[in-house]
Write a protein that holds these residues in place. Structure first.
Motif, PDB file in Angstrom:
ATOM      1  N   GLU A  56       1.360  -1.283   0.296  1.00  0.00           N
ATOM      2  CA  GLU A  56       0.326  -0.067  -0.135  1.00  0.00           C
ATOM      3  C   GLU A  56       0.997   1.116   0.293  1.00  0.00           C
ATOM      4  O   GLU A  56       0.462   2.322  -1.173  1.00  0.00           O
ATOM      5  N   ILE A  57       1.987   1.386   0.883  1.00  0.00           N
ATOM      6  CA  ILE A  57       2.783   2.486   0.922  1.00  0.00           C
ATOM      7  C   ILE A  57       3.345   2.646  -0.591  1.00  0.00           C
ATOM      8  O   ILE A  57       3.635   3.835  -0.818  1.00  0.00           O
ATOM      9  N   ASN A  58       3.966   1.659  -1.419  1.00  0.00           N
ATOM     10  CA  ASN A  58       4.503   1.177  -2.376  1.00  0.00           C
ATOM     11  C   ASN A  58       3.722   2.149  -3.457  1.00  0.00           C
ATOM     12  O   ASN A  58       3.532   2.985  -4.318  1.00  0.00           O
ATOM     13  N   ARG A  59       2.336   2.097  -3.409  1.00  0.00           N
ATOM     14  CA  ARG A  59       1.629   2.606  -4.776  1.00  0.00           C
ATOM     15  C   ARG A  59       0.837   4.486  -4.129  1.00  0.00           C
ATOM     16  O   ARG A  59       1.312   4.717  -4.937  1.00  0.00           O
ATOM     17  N   ILE A  60       0.796   4.444  -3.003  1.00  0.00           N
ATOM     18  CA  ILE A  60       1.141   5.666  -2.416  1.00  0.00           C
ATOM     19  C   ILE A  60       1.758   6.308  -2.919  1.00  0.00           C
ATOM     20  O   ILE A  60       1.275   7.576  -3.491  1.00  0.00           O
ATOM     21  N   CYS A  61       3.067   5.549  -2.702  1.00  0.00           N
ATOM     22  CA  CYS A  61       4.568   6.594  -2.371  1.00  0.00           C
ATOM     23  C   CYS A  61       4.125   6.941  -4.158  1.00  0.00           C
ATOM     24  O   CYS A  61       5.058   7.528  -5.138  1.00  0.00           O
ATOM     25  N   GLN A  62       3.793   5.724  -4.809  1.00  0.00           N
ATOM     26  CA  GLN A  62       4.399   6.055  -6.564  1.00  0.00           C
ATOM     27  C   GLN A  62       3.405   6.905  -6.827  1.00  0.00           C
ATOM     28  O   GLN A  62       3.439   8.050  -7.651  1.00  0.00           O
ATOM     29  N   GLU A  63       1.831   7.025  -6.501  1.00  0.00           N
ATOM     30  CA  GLU A  63       1.209   8.178  -7.000  1.00  0.00           C
ATOM     31  C   GLU A  63       1.280   9.456  -6.743  1.00  0.00           C
ATOM     32  O   GLU A  63       0.557  10.573  -6.981  1.00  0.00           O
ATOM     33  N   GLU A  64       1.562   9.685  -4.841  1.00  0.00           N
ATOM     34  CA  GLU A  64       2.134  11.237  -4.918  1.00  0.00           C
ATOM     35  C   GLU A  64       2.860  11.334  -4.733  1.00  0.00           C
ATOM     36  O   GLU A  64       3.628  13.210  -5.006  1.00  0.00           O
ATOM     37  N   LYS A  65       4.096  10.504  -5.547  1.00  0.00           N
ATOM     38  CA  LYS A  65       5.445  11.047  -5.977  1.00  0.00           C
ATOM     39  C   LYS A  65       5.558  11.997  -5.246  1.00  0.00           C
ATOM     40  O   LYS A  65       6.196  13.544  -5.435  1.00  0.00           O
ATOM     41  N   LYS A  66       6.446  11.957  -3.747  1.00  0.00           N
ATOM     42  CA  LYS A  66       7.223  12.428  -2.712  1.00  0.00           C
ATOM     43  C   LYS A  66       8.180  12.008  -2.089  1.00  0.00           C
ATOM     44  O   LYS A  66       8.393  11.611  -2.955  1.00  0.00           O
ATOM     45  N   THR A  67       9.280  13.117  -1.650  1.00  0.00           N
ATOM     46  CA  THR A  67      10.502  12.753  -1.272  1.00  0.00           C
ATOM     47  C   THR A  67      10.124  11.590   0.202  1.00  0.00           C
ATOM     48  O   THR A  67       9.402  11.915   0.788  1.00  0.00           O
ATOM     49  N   VAL A  68      10.914  10.393   0.089  1.00  0.00           N
ATOM     50  CA  VAL A  68      10.084   9.974   0.738  1.00  0.00           C
ATOM     51  C   VAL A  68      11.615   9.657   2.080  1.00  0.00           C
ATOM     52  O   VAL A  68      12.644   9.133   0.723  1.00  0.00           O
ATOM     53  N   ILE A  69      11.771   9.172   3.417  1.00  0.00           N
ATOM     54  CA  ILE A  69      12.707   8.613   3.938  1.00  0.00           C
ATOM     55  C   ILE A  69      12.115   7.713   4.839  1.00  0.00           C
ATOM     56  O   ILE A  69      11.219   7.786   5.270  1.00  0.00           O
ATOM     57  N   LEU A  70      12.581   6.789   4.133  1.00  0.00           N
ATOM     58  CA  LEU A  70      12.336   4.894   5.016  1.00  0.00           C
ATOM     59  C   LEU A  70      12.729   4.800   6.168  1.00  0.00           C
ATOM     60  O   LEU A  70      14.383   4.220   5.417  1.00  0.00           O
ATOM     61  N   ILE A  71      13.146   4.023   7.402  1.00  0.00           N
ATOM     62  CA  ILE A  71      13.767   4.214   7.937  1.00  0.00           C
ATOM     63  C   ILE A  71      13.434   2.454   8.499  1.00  0.00           C
ATOM     64  O   ILE A  71      12.158   2.321   8.511  1.00  0.00           O
ATOM     65  N   THR A  72      13.999   2.122   8.589  1.00  0.00           N
ATOM     66  CA  THR A  72      13.795  -0.032   8.959  1.00  0.00           C
ATOM     67  C   THR A  72      14.236  -0.422   8.900  1.00  0.00           C
ATOM     68  O   THR A  72      16.123  -0.403   9.207  1.00  0.00           O
ATOM     69  N   ASN A  73      14.630  -2.070   9.849  1.00  0.00           N
ATOM     70  CA  ASN A  73      15.516  -2.847   9.634  1.00  0.00           C
ATOM     71  C   ASN A  73      15.639  -4.359   9.103  1.00  0.00           C
ATOM     72  O   ASN A  73      16.062  -4.992   9.381  1.00  0.00           O
ATOM     73  N   ASP A  74      14.283  -3.863   8.162  1.00  0.00           N
ATOM     74  CA  ASP A  74      14.024  -5.426   7.206  1.00  0.00           C
ATOM     75  C   ASP A  74      14.535  -5.057   5.937  1.00  0.00           C
ATOM     76  O   ASP A  74      13.960  -4.000   5.076  1.00  0.00           O
ATOM     77  N   PRO A  75      15.796  -4.998   5.561  1.00  0.00           N
ATOM     78  CA  PRO A  75      16.648  -4.922   4.822  1.00  0.00           C
ATOM     79  C   PRO A  75      15.190  -5.688   2.904  1.00  0.00           C
ATOM     80  O   PRO A  75      15.090  -4.840   1.924  1.00  0.00           O
ATOM     81  N   ASP A  76      14.455  -6.144   3.205  1.00  0.00           N
ATOM     82  CA  ASP A  76      13.718  -7.119   1.842  1.00  0.00           C
ATOM     83  C   ASP A  76      13.141  -5.729   1.631  1.00  0.00           C
ATOM     84  O   ASP A  76      12.302  -5.161   0.260  1.00  0.00           O
ATOM     85  N   GLU A  77      11.794  -5.319   3.174  1.00  0.00           N
ATOM     86  CA  GLU A  77      11.157  -4.436   2.644  1.00  0.00           C
ATOM     87  C   GLU A  77      11.987  -2.748   2.438  1.00  0.00           C
ATOM     88  O   GLU A  77      11.585  -1.897   1.313  1.00  0.00           O
ATOM     89  N   ALA A  78      13.359  -2.831   2.353  1.00  0.00           N
ATOM     90  CA  ALA A  78      13.904  -1.241   1.792  1.00  0.00           C
ATOM     91  C   ALA A  78      14.111  -1.284   0.682  1.00  0.00           C
ATOM     92  O   ALA A  78      14.084  -0.103   0.110  1.00  0.00           O
ATOM     93  N   ILE A  79      14.106  -2.820   0.390  1.00  0.00           N
ATOM     94  CA  ILE A  79      14.750  -3.009  -1.176  1.00  0.00           C
ATOM     95  C   ILE A  79      13.251  -2.676  -2.488  1.00  0.00           C
ATOM     96  O   ILE A  79      13.293  -2.520  -3.478  1.00  0.00           O
ATOM     97  N   LEU A  80      12.401  -3.324  -1.732  1.00  0.00           N
ATOM     98  CA  LEU A  80      11.115  -3.799  -2.442  1.00  0.00           C
ATOM     99  C   LEU A  80      10.718  -1.876  -2.678  1.00  0.00           C
ATOM    100  O   LEU A  80      10.023  -1.461  -3.353  1.00  0.00           O
ATOM    101  N   LEU A  81      11.087  -1.525  -1.730  1.00  0.00           N
ATOM    102  CA  LEU A  81      10.475  -0.103  -1.792  1.00  0.00           C
ATOM    103  C   LEU A  81      11.181   1.437  -2.473  1.00  0.00           C
ATOM    104  O   LEU A  81      10.598   2.118  -3.133  1.00  0.00           O
ATOM    105  N   ALA A  82      12.240   0.891  -1.938  1.00  0.00           N
ATOM    106  CA  ALA A  82      13.438   2.639  -1.748  1.00  0.00           C
ATOM    107  C   ALA A  82      14.535   2.181  -3.757  1.00  0.00           C
ATOM    108  O   ALA A  82      14.302   1.708  -4.070  1.00  0.00           O
TER     109      ALA A  82
END
Lengths: 324, 293
Positions: free
Chosen positions: A197-223
């Protein structure tokens, strides 16, 4: 163009041209506590993020990720160095940034709509009442929570609460979205859903996003770019690793994508290396059993006496040294 | 016994059993009047009434009821300033309590917020609060008398206040303020950092932060304070009325002690207890309503 003038200057041998990035961390240090008991959390942080970029910062827990987020949000000031956004030094929170906190941070006495409205009313003061209501409804709808508009956070699941928090952040229409481990408190399945869902919204909204995470998969999927944070104390940022996996990315494709695997290995390697040799001291309370057994070698006295099982009610502190 | 529990009767029966047992103990230790008729040396009949028992002057349950009947059965009667029905007395006391209590809330809640929000304020005034807190109402009342010695305040709609009334209100207010102050302060300090971060990130104005974040987050603690305060306010009224001789439950109690009419003391004690209990229930009802809302 505002910077053509600067170009000419630099041609004349003045200061080298430096086109400023949108978000900049410039030699930032941050520590806590008084001089005699100081813990340096972050040291010499440098980061440039361009407008429209999605950057994931990934690191161990306790490596100062939330501190870094607070610096970006303006909740904390750096000890040394500067945090600049759009060329201006950050000196407090602002509506150009919105934060999604790790533990939702919804006000439990307000409904979903009211929580979002709290932000909307504050940011869009010149809107009419109807406009604001519409605005709230739009963003609650964006995270698919329209049926839960009038529910309180306590009636929602963890995933739904975090979505409200995302809606509240988006509703202020910020340039920058700061996501502070937004999914780490959720179970794996909800997590995956919300990532999409975050992926979808971020693609729609075209914002600058900084995501902090401890999950490598999540980071690579989104960023677009993954930047590892070395293990603390004195954590710092590693070299950024671009994620060249083409969009749109889906969880299914990504698992078999060789670039994904390579990037993942790179990230993990950095993290493991950065923590090797660092000692982490964990101090935790160990609760001892509350009974002392009876000493059977002593003859039991007729009346009273001490040779009975006794309560101890003792807590012992123990320091465990973990070397990884 | 099973069927009693199944019908939910134990909630009614068991308290009744408890009350009954207390009544037995009470009548056991209380004294009874024994009237004896003797003939004296001249042959005249002389009746002498003597009280006997463990505590000879303590009236028993039945005697208390007989003597208090007119006060309970005609609760709104007014035969004189200090001879009124029990509900009238209660009403007089309650009006005074409510005035003092409201002053305590109005003064105490902001004080609590200041104490919880500002470390400087806390360090400045916390020692004073801690010293004033345990002072007994009996000690405050004379000071109140001195404070309002020459004051005679006309409040439109309420009539004139005499010095003793003002002293009583003052005593109630200052004694019942502390639980509100301290609980509010604890509540403010216990607000999670997350909520404050939200307020900061959204750049809420101080007033809006107070209304939207601080007060709702502190409300449960505040209400605990309000409830304890009301209990104390009701406790203080008796002392205040005793010393000022003002008509009310406490004043009546003291007057009847001086008039050697001991049954009425018990009547007053029971009334004070019942009213105090009712007030506490009322507060907890309001509290649960607010929490549900």
């Amino acid at each position: 163009m505002p910077w053509t003038g600067l170009c000419r200057l630099s041609n004349l041998g003045y200061a080298p041209l430096n086109i400023m990035a949108f978000i900049e961390l410039d030699h930032v240090d941050k520590g806590f506590g008084p001089v005699w008991n100081r813990s340096e959390v972050l040291s010499d942080l440098n980061l440039q993020v361009e407008r429209g970029e999605f950057v994931a910062l990934i690191g161990y827990s306790g490596s100062g990720k939330t501190t870094l987020m607070s610096l970006l949000a303006g909740l904390l000031r750096p000890d040394r160095g500067e945090v600049r956004i759009g060329g201006k030094v950050v000196d407090g929170p602002g509506y150009d940034r919105a934060v999604v906190f790790q533990n939702y941070s919804l006000l439990p006495w307000l409904t979903v709509a009211e929580n979002v409205a709290l932000a909307v009313d504050e940011v869009f003061r010149d809107f009419s009442r109807e406009q604001r209501q519409e605005h709230v409804a739009k963003y609650v709808g964006m995270v698919n929570l329209t049926p839960a508009m009038d529910k309180r956070p306590s009636e929602l699941s963890g995933g739904m609460r975090q979505r409200v928090s995302v809606a509240r952040a988006l509703a202020t229409q910020p340039d920058i979205l700061l996501l502070d481990e937004p999914l780490s408190a959720l179970d794996a399945l909800t997590r995956a859903n919300l990532q999409d869902e975050i992926n979808r919204i971020c693609q729609e909204e075209k914002k600058t996003v900084i995501l902090i995470t401890n999950d490598p998969d999540e980071a690579i999927l989104l960023a677009d770019r993954v930047i590892p944070i070395s293990a603390g104390p004195k954590a710092t940022l590693g070299a950024s690793i671009p994620v060249n996996v083409p969009r749109p990315r889906t969880r299914k494709d990504i698992n078999s994508c060789p670039i994904f695997k390579r990037t993942r290995n790179q990230v993990i390697q950095y993290l493991v290396q950065s923590s090797s040799g660092k000692k982490v001291e964990i101090s935790k309370k160990l609760t001892m059993p509350d009974l002392l057994p009876e000493d059977l070698s002593v003859a039991r006295p007729m009346f009273g006496g001490k040779a009975r099982p006794r309560r101890r009610s003792e807590q012992k502190r123990e320091t465990v040294e973990v070397v990884s | 016994m099973k069927w009693i529990q199944r019908l939910g009767l134990d909630a009614v029966l068991l308290p009744l059993v408890g009350v009954f047992m207390c009544l037995i103990v009470w009548s056991g230790i209380s004294g009874k009047s024994v009237t004896t008729k003797t003939k004296d040396d001249w042959g005249d009949v002389v009746t002498t009434t003597k009280r006997t028992g463990i505590s000879a002057d303590l009236p028993g349950p039945m005697e208390t009821w007989e003597k208090s009947r007119s006060y309970i059965l005609n609760p709104l009667a007014k035969r004189g300033e200090l001879d009124q029905g029990i509900l009238r007395f209660t009403w007089l006391s309650l009006t005074l309590v409510v005035q003092g209590y409201l002053i305590a809330l109005v003064v105490g809640t902001p004080l609590g917020f200041c104490l919880g929000l500002s470390k400087t304020f806390g360090k400045m005034f916390d020692p004073i609060f801690q010293i004033l807190r345990p002072v007994s109402p009996l000690a405050w009342l004379p000071l109140g008398m001195v404070l309002f010695l020459s004051a005679k305040i006309q409040v439109p709609g309420f009539g004139a206040y005499t010095a003793s009334e003002l002293a009583a209100v003052f005593t109630i207010a200052i004694c019942s303020m502390w639980p509100t102050v301290l609980n509010t302060a604890v509540g403010v300090r216990a607000i999670p950092q997350d909520y404050l971060n939200v307020a900061k990130v959204l750049k809420l104005s101080p007033a809006k932060t107070l209304v939207k974040v601080l007060i709702p987050a502190t409300l449960p603690y505040m209400f605990t304070g309000f409830r304890l305060s009301l209990g104390i306010a009701w406790l203080v009224i008796v002392a205040a009325e005793m010393l000022t001789g003002r008509p009310g439950v406490g004043g009546f109690l003291w007057q009847q002690y001086n008039a050697l009419s001991y049954s009425h003391i018990i009547l007053c004690i029971l009334t004070i207890g019942v009213v105090g209990y009712a007030l506490d229930r009322l507060m907890s009802f309001i509290e649960s309503r607010l929490r549900a809302a």
